[in-house]
Write an enzyme that holds these catalytic residues in place. Structure first.
Site, PDB file in Angstrom:
ATOM      1  N   HIS A   1      33.221  52.648 -20.386  1.00 26.64           N
ATOM      2  CA  HIS A   1      34.233  52.283 -19.386  1.00 26.64           C
ATOM      3  C   HIS A   1      34.069  50.820 -18.972  1.00 26.64           C
ATOM      4  O   HIS A   1      35.062  50.082 -18.855  1.00 26.64           O
ATOM      5  CB  HIS A   1      34.114  53.190 -18.157  1.00 26.64           C
ATOM      6  CG  HIS A   1      34.740  54.536 -18.332  1.00 26.64           C
ATOM      7  ND1 HIS A   1      34.205  55.509 -19.140  1.00 26.64           N
ATOM      8  CD2 HIS A   1      35.876  55.072 -17.798  1.00 26.64           C
ATOM      9  CE1 HIS A   1      34.967  56.592 -19.097  1.00 26.64           C
ATOM     10  NE2 HIS A   1      35.986  56.352 -18.296  1.00 26.64           N
TER      11      HIS A   1
ATOM     12  N   HIS B   1      26.177  56.909 -15.432  1.00 23.97           N
ATOM     13  CA  HIS B   1      25.405  55.856 -16.087  1.00 23.97           C
ATOM     14  C   HIS B   1      24.336  55.305 -15.161  1.00 23.97           C
ATOM     15  O   HIS B   1      24.445  55.412 -13.925  1.00 23.97           O
ATOM     16  CB  HIS B   1      26.329  54.703 -16.528  1.00 23.97           C
ATOM     17  CG  HIS B   1      27.177  55.018 -17.710  1.00 23.97           C
ATOM     18  ND1 HIS B   1      26.681  55.076 -18.995  1.00 23.97           N
ATOM     19  CD2 HIS B   1      28.503  55.309 -17.800  1.00 23.97           C
ATOM     20  CE1 HIS B   1      27.665  55.376 -19.823  1.00 23.97           C
ATOM     21  NE2 HIS B   1      28.782  55.532 -19.129  1.00 23.97           N
TER      22      HIS B   1
END
EC number: 3.1.3.-
Length: 411
Positions: free
Chosen positions: A146, A197
Site C-alpha cells: 500500500h 505492517h
C-alpha cells in the site's frame, strides 16, 4: 527497426538466462537466508511501537484507516482504470496501468524473496474489514505494498497534472506535493495502526516506491512511445508476459502474491495489445475527454453503463474458454498440469500428462515437459494460465471492444 528488434531480443534472452541461472543457483534461497533473519528481528522489535499506537484505537479511526486502505488498494485501481480509459485520458490510464503492474510485480517479488512475517497477532490487533484485506494479511510483510503503490501512483499523478498545466506556479507545486505527502503519511501510519505492517515494512515501501517512481519518470515517455508507435509490440509483449510468469521467486510458503502478479500481467498484455491495435482510433491525444463538448457527462455515464457489463461478460467468457482449451492443449503437448481451484477433476491428486496414475489417458512425455525438470516443478498449475487469459481478455475489451461499441452507439 532492426535496432528495436535487437534490444527486444536481448531483453527476452536476458530474462530466460535469469530464470535458468536463478533456478539452478538457488538465488532466492540465498537472498532469503541473508535478509529474512534481520527483517524478522526488526518486525519483532517493532511490536511494542505498534501496541503503543493502537492504544489510541476507536471506531472512527478503525473505519477511517480501513476505508483509506480500500481506496488505495489494487482492486480499487483495477476498477478505476477502465473508467479512466473511457474518460479520454488514454495516456494517463496507460501509464497508471503499467506502473501499478510494475509496482505489484516488484513489490510482491521482494515480499516472496524475503518471506518476512507480519507483526504477530496477538498481541497486535489486526483489522481486516474487507475480503481484500484478509487476502493481504496472508501475504508476507516487507515491503508495504500500500505504501509503495501510493508513493508511485500519487507521485506520477502529481507529475502528470503539473506537466499538463499551462500556467504552473510555485504554489500549485507546493500544495500538490504537500497533498501527495499527506496521503502517503496517512496510508503508512494506517498500515501500522491496522496491525498489517511494522515500521521496517513501511520504510522499505517508501524507499522502494521512491526508487521506482524516479525510474518511471525517466522511462515512461519511451515506454509509451514504444507501445503506441513501434512494430513488434504485441509479439514482444506476449513473449515478455509469458516469461514473467516464470521469472517470479518461490516463497517460503504459498501466498496470494503470485495470483495478483498473474492477474496484472494479463491486464498489461491486454492493454498493450489493445492500444497498439486501436491507438489511432480511440486512444490518441486528441480523443474527446470528459467534460468537453465532445464528451459531456451524460455521454460518459452512457459509456459506463455499456462498458461495465461488457467487460464483465468478456471476463466470464475468457475464463470459460481458457478452462476448456488450456487443459486440452497442455495434455496434447505433454505438459503435466494440476488445478487448485478452477477445475475440480485436476486437483493436486490428479495430474495430466504425468507418469502418475490419473483418471485421464496417459500421454507420452513431450519435450515441453522437460521444462518442469529445469524449473524443479512436478507439474504446472493450470489456474495460472486461466487467470492470466481471463484478465488479458478483460483488459483487451476495455481498450478495444468497448470503445468500438462506443463508436457504434455514438457515445
Amino acid at each position: 527497426m532492426e535496432g528495436s528488434g535487437t534490444w527486444q531480443g536481448l531483453i527476452l534472452v536476458g530474462i530466460v538466462t535469469w530464470i535458468c541461472a536463478s533456478s539452478y543457483l538457488k538465488f532466492t534461497h540465498k537472498f532469503r537466508s541473508l535478509l529474512q533473519p534481520w527483517v524478522t528481528r526488526q518486525v519483532v522489535g517493532g511490536v511494542p511501537l505498534i501496541l503503543r499506537i493502537q492504544k489510541c484505537q476507536n471506531g472512527v479511526l478503525d473505519a477511517f484507516f480501513s476505508g483509506l486502505s480500500c481506496v488505495v488498494s489494487v482492486p480499487f485501481y483495477t476498477a478505476f482504470l477502465p473508467l479512466l480509459f473511457w474518460s479520454g485520458h488514454g495516456r494517463l490510464a496507460r501509464q497508471m496501468t503499467l506502473l501499478i503492474a510494475f509496482c505489484d510485480y516488484l513489490g510482491n517479488c521482494i515480499k516472496d524473496v524475503v518471506s518476512a512475517p507480519r507483526p504477530s497477532c496477538p498481541p497486535v490487533r489486526r483489522i481486516t474489514a474487507t475480503k481484500d484485506e484478509e487476502d493481504n494479511a496472508m501475504e508476507y510483510g516487507l515491503p508495504s505494498s500500500h505504501t509503495l503503490n501510493t508513493v508511485c501512483l500519487s507521485g506520477y499523478l502529481l507529475h502528470y497534472v503539473l506537466s499538463s498545466l499551462e500556467h504552473e506556479t510555485v504554489s500549485i507545486q507546493y500544495y500538490g506535493f504537500a497533498l501527495a505527502c499527506l496521503l502517503v503519511v496517512l496510508i503508512a501510519f494506517g498500515r501500522i495502526y491496522l496491525g498489517m505492517h511494522s515500521v521496517v515494512d513501511i520504510i522499505s515501501g517508501l524507499a522502494i516506491g521512491v526508487l521506482i517512481l524516479g525510474l518511471w519518470l525517466i522511462v515512461n515517455e519511451k515506454i509509451d512511445d514504444f507501445i503506441t508507435s513501434k512494430q513488434n509490440v504485441s509479439s514482444f509483449w506476449t513473449a515478455l508476459s509469458f516469461l514473467l510468469l516464470f521469472a517470479y521467486p518461490t516463497p517460503e510458503h504459498p501466498t496470494p502474491s503470485y495470483e495478483y502478479h498473474t492477474a496484472f500481467n494479463g491486464v498489461t498484455l491486454g492493454i498493450v495489445t489493445g492500444v497498439q491495435q486501436t491507438y489511432t482510433q480511440f486512444h490518441h491525444e486528441a480523443a474527446p475527454r470528459i467534460f468537453s463538448p465532445e464528451l459531456p457527462i451524460l455521454s460518459y455515464l452512457g459509456r459506463v453503463m455499456v462498458g461495465i457489463p461488457t467487460i464483465l461478460l468478456v471476463k466470464f467468457c475468457s475464463k470459460s474458454l481458457a478452462k476448456w482449451t488450456l487443459p486440452t492443449v497442455s495434455n496434447a503437448l505433454g505438459i503435466p498440469i494440476r488445478s487448485s481451484m478452477y477445475i475440480p477433476k485436476l486437483k493436486v491428486d490428479k495430474v495430466y500428462a504425468s507418469g502418475k496414475k490419473t483418471d485421464e489417458p496417459k500421454n507420452s512425455v513431450g519435450y515441453l515437459q522437460k521444462l518442469c525438470e529445469l524449473l524443479s516443478q512436478d507439474s504446472f498449475d493450470i489456474d495460472t494460465g486461466i487467470r492470466f487469459f481471463q484478465y488479458a481478455g478483460l483488459a483487451w475489451s476495455v481498450v478495444d471492444l468497448v470503445p468500438s461499441l462506443f463508436s457504434y452507439a455514438n457515445l
